[in-house]
Design an enzyme around this catalytic site. Sequence first.
Site, mmCIF file in Angstrom:
data_model
loop_
_atom_site.group_PDB
_atom_site.id
_atom_site.type_symbol
_atom_site.label_atom_id
_atom_site.label_comp_id
_atom_site.label_asym_id
_atom_site.label_seq_id
_atom_site.Cartn_x
_atom_site.Cartn_y
_atom_site.Cartn_z
ATOM 1 N N GLY A 224 26.866 49.337 42.486
ATOM 2 C CA GLY A 224 26.547 48.362 41.454
ATOM 3 C C GLY A 224 26.364 46.972 42.037
ATOM 4 O O GLY A 224 25.617 46.158 41.485
ATOM 5 N N ALA A 225 27.020 46.715 43.156
ATOM 6 C CA ALA A 225 26.892 45.393 43.774
ATOM 7 C C ALA A 225 25.454 45.133 44.215
ATOM 8 O O ALA A 225 25.000 43.995 44.241
ATOM 9 C CB ALA A 225 27.853 45.261 44.947
ATOM 10 N N GLY B 196 47.210 15.845 31.881
ATOM 11 C CA GLY B 196 47.138 15.878 30.430
ATOM 12 C C GLY B 196 45.699 15.869 29.965
ATOM 13 O O GLY B 196 44.856 16.596 30.478
ATOM 14 N N GLY B 197 45.422 15.019 28.986
ATOM 15 C CA GLY B 197 44.094 14.958 28.394
ATOM 16 C C GLY B 197 43.007 14.627 29.394
ATOM 17 O O GLY B 197 41.855 15.030 29.234
#
Lengths: 671, 510
Positions: free
Chosen positions: B404-405, B169-170
């Site tokens: 691009g890598a 939960g929180g």
Amino acid sequence: MFKRILIANRGEIACRIIRSARRMGIETVAVYSEADRDALHVVMADEAVPIGAPPAAETYLVIEKIVEACRKSGAEAVHPGYGFLSERAEFPRALADAGVVFIGPNPGAIAAMGDKIESKKAAAKAGVSTVPGFLGVIEDDRHAVKIAGEIGYPVIIKASAGGGGKGMRIAHSSAQVVEGFNLAKAEAKASFGDDRVFIEKFIVDPRHIEIQVLGDKHGNVIHLGERECSIQRRNQKVIEEAPSPLLDEITRRKMGEQAVALAKAVNYDSAGTIEFVAGQDKSFYFLEMNTRLQVEHPVTELITGIDLVEQMIRIAAGEKLPIAQKDVTLTGWAIESRVYAEDPFRNFLPSIGRLVKYRPPAEISRNDVTVRNDTGVCEGGEITVHYDPMIAKLVTHGPSRVAAIEAHAHALDAFYIDGIRHNIPFLSTLMGHARWRAGNLSTGFIAEEFPKGFTARAPEGEIARRLAAVAAAIDHVLGERKRQISGQLNGRPVAREGGRAVWLDRDEILLDVSRDGDAITVCFVDAGEGAGKAHRLLSRWVPGQPVWQGTLDGHPIAIQVRPITNGFRLAHQGCEVAISVFTKTEAAAARLMPVVSAADNGKKLLCPMPGLVVSIAVTEGQEVKAGETLAIIEAMKMQNVLRAEQDGTVKTIAAVPGATLAVDALILEFA
Amino acid sequence: MKDILQTLDARRMAAKRGGGEKRIEAQHKRGKLTARERIEILLDKDSFEEFDMFVEHRSIEFGMEKSKVPGDGVVTGWGTINGRKIFMFAKDFTVFGGSLSETHALKITKIQDMALKAKAPIIGLYDAGGARIQEGVAALAGYSYVFRRNVQASGVIPQISVIMGPCAGGDVYSPAMTDFIFMVKNTSYMFVTGPDVVKTVTNEVVSAEELGGASVHATKSSIADGAFENDVEAILQMRRLIDFLPSNNTDGVPEWPSFDDIERTDDSLNTLVPDNPNKPYDIKELILKVVDEGDFFEIAETFAKNIVTGFGRIAGRTVGFVANQPMVLAGVLDSDASRKAARFVRFCDAFNIPIVTFVDVPGFLPGTAQEYGGLIKHGAKLLFAYSQCTVPLVTVITRKAYGGAFDVMASKEIGADVNYAWPTAQIAVMGAKGAVEIIFRGDIGDAEKIAARTKEYEDRFLSPFIAAERGYIDDVIMPHSTRKRIARALAMLRDKHVDAPMKKHDNIPL
């Protein structure tokens, strides 16, 4: 003398030959397959000639390729090493045709000794003792008893047409001969349809002892004493030594004289070995002659001081033997062990891969002790499926057998290999084995002493304490450094309790540890012998080093250190154990932690080695009994049958035939 | 006077008992330590200074006023790890199940504020049942206080969460906003909604372990950066981790005397890259042979194994390592690997930890799964993270750096300072086969021509020298000298300073 020789071999023996040649001022030429492009022998040689694809059958075993390499490189002579082409009579002939000298015996000698039956006949003719027996037709049991009496008990009665133990009987008395003869005959008849049997001396607890001979092209032959190679695993030699703990001076001389007689009879003109099987009563019988340099030749070199490779080269160049028999002296004792890329904990399955770390012990010669390591690999090298899995031969020499063994055990402790599985734990265990130390050997040694295979040993007693002390010392060095980290609060330095609880797996040893100048002092606080006594550890070990070398109360020890989470895995004298060094507070907390059972893995069949799945013998949901075949994995071109260790039901199958698996990859799971 | 002192002692004793013997025993039975036992082994001996030991909750609902325990379910304070100050709080499961009340939250925020002021790391040990329901919105507000401080402290001081029991939960969101989460196997779990709620809402039957155990979060969800066997192992490893971490974003990395020569070379690295370009090798061998004493603390070891991240030291000073792992998926960059590395790079940059990048990447992973999953944005995170770095960046290309890598993996053009390549490096837009089929489309039917073109391409492009000729890499180095060269580069870059343009904050593609 030759200016340039070619070595028609690879691995440690190629390197070893290059070393002698170089010392003699001879240039060397290596040959190599594609798999050996970066191999040590290629790096060491003055010139290297590529000879093709990795399989030996396409390279190191191809006579034309070697001859061509000689032509290309201008080599005047070829040393064949052992294995490969070393005992092929057609090889020296092909070399001779190309005008190249073969560093080995003449082809006639190779051919004469290459045939098992012919060599036995030649040996008998030369007066070499062969296994007593009667090869003619045995009329009846009375005749059999008479023959047995002449041979001497025990005897073995074998079916002439036999094999596989059928129609085979061992007899210790005339009564047993009568019984055995009739049974063997009946069995032979039933099994092979041929009831002929023969009788031969049965050698109880045989030992393997061999004589090194050296002959030149001028008719001189000497012998350099014996080697004992009784420690074998499935006919593969594991440990060799010279001299043999069995022989006395008289037997040695008799064996030597017979060996020389046989060598002379075949005009032997190089280094060679006559192998004998010996009884515990020092009786000995000819087995065969190896017309080449033996793997285990270094033990002879260390006790005689004679470089066999050098002598082979000199002899091939036509030089006379520099010494006579009377000049040969055997000094001290030498032990050799073969370091193999194989996993002793998994029934010695071959292991392949990259040698991520390879740190053999230092080669030294001081205080009467010599450590020699004949190696063919180096760190970063690759052990491939293509060749013999032997990666090194560790040899030690000392004034006595005990000294040589001690030096050997110590050298093995410092022999650090990572990346592949290897047999050093097994070799270390052998070095500490009481029966080996007593010299009470036989070729059945390993099968008798390790009937269920080799399993890891947990350290106990003195070794456990030693490991705990070193672990505490290592931890202390690490702790001292931690307290030098930057950014600490001013004022009070970090308090550190001296008490330690050292856990070897879950066995606890309590001790106090403190610094005393260069030394670290450890006191065991548990009750028992020597409690409270201060033990001094001295070492130059620093974090990151793979082997802790130093002294404990003045005794030199070497312990291998592999860092693991919250501790180290230490290996020493064949024992390996995960160690955590806790403070007392930490230990109190650790004691509260649940013990995670390793049983989980019993429910899984993991691939024991990198290999190819040939077949899966079971289906999901199938019930299997212990011992039943589960899967077949091919590795190193060998098929390995994986069997169920216990009864169970197959839940899931994770691997498919044809798949390539890494070590410990999941093959199937039990419910 | 003596009485007063005795009162203090008695009250301390009472507080230290927490939820009492029975609950402590129950905690032990579950294979867990109590909050105080955890603190005792986390911090240097006798260094713990506790705050708010006597704090009690103020709730009067549901008879709570009759049930008070000093400390209120969390132990807070500060101490040292190898002499360096650390702030910490540990949920006490023996008191109200460690649940969070208003006062419990205030104890935590007090420590958070203190840590931020005093500029030292904060470690939270979680083992708790969530909000104290009896307190209602006061508990929820308590969480918010904590969350906000997590965010304020982010990038200023290292924040570490260790989950050593329930965390639901929180409770999950504070750890989620810290720099690292570690879990203990079998005894810890983390989820927003538990198995019961899951069953009610979705009809899915799942155990707590399957829903949010260490095995899930350390390998699948990437919530956890590591999982340990038990409490002791986890806590002792936190001590080890702290030795690598700077105290804050201004002090710089910690330093200790190294036993490992920075001039050390390692010939075995010359054969690390196999002759066969399709054969994998273990990039961790390179890391272990480059760092001091082979000591490497890996972060997120079991998640996105195709990229390796973690801390090591060179010359006794902390360095972050990012490396493509050819052993897993050929070292390809996919969404998971990009996210993992991006987060690690940003942590290092925030705390002034230099980054060494080892590159062997065949490109980004193609496919609908990746594209639908947002590979473009996830890849951009890594690109963004590297591009905004102001810490020293040293890059070594060991083998492939394709497409691009190549740019993303700390190329010089996005801001790396020193870029080296091994002689085995292949820096190109793509591998030979694909390239030839595009450039020489007309020759595709002619196997011989294609072979010749492939050879031509390989010779020309699959080497480090084109890049070296144009200065995209600074030098081609011998593999065996990698440690030495990196150490030199890092020493040279030690006082690197970059002025970034003024901005409120960046907008990384989340």
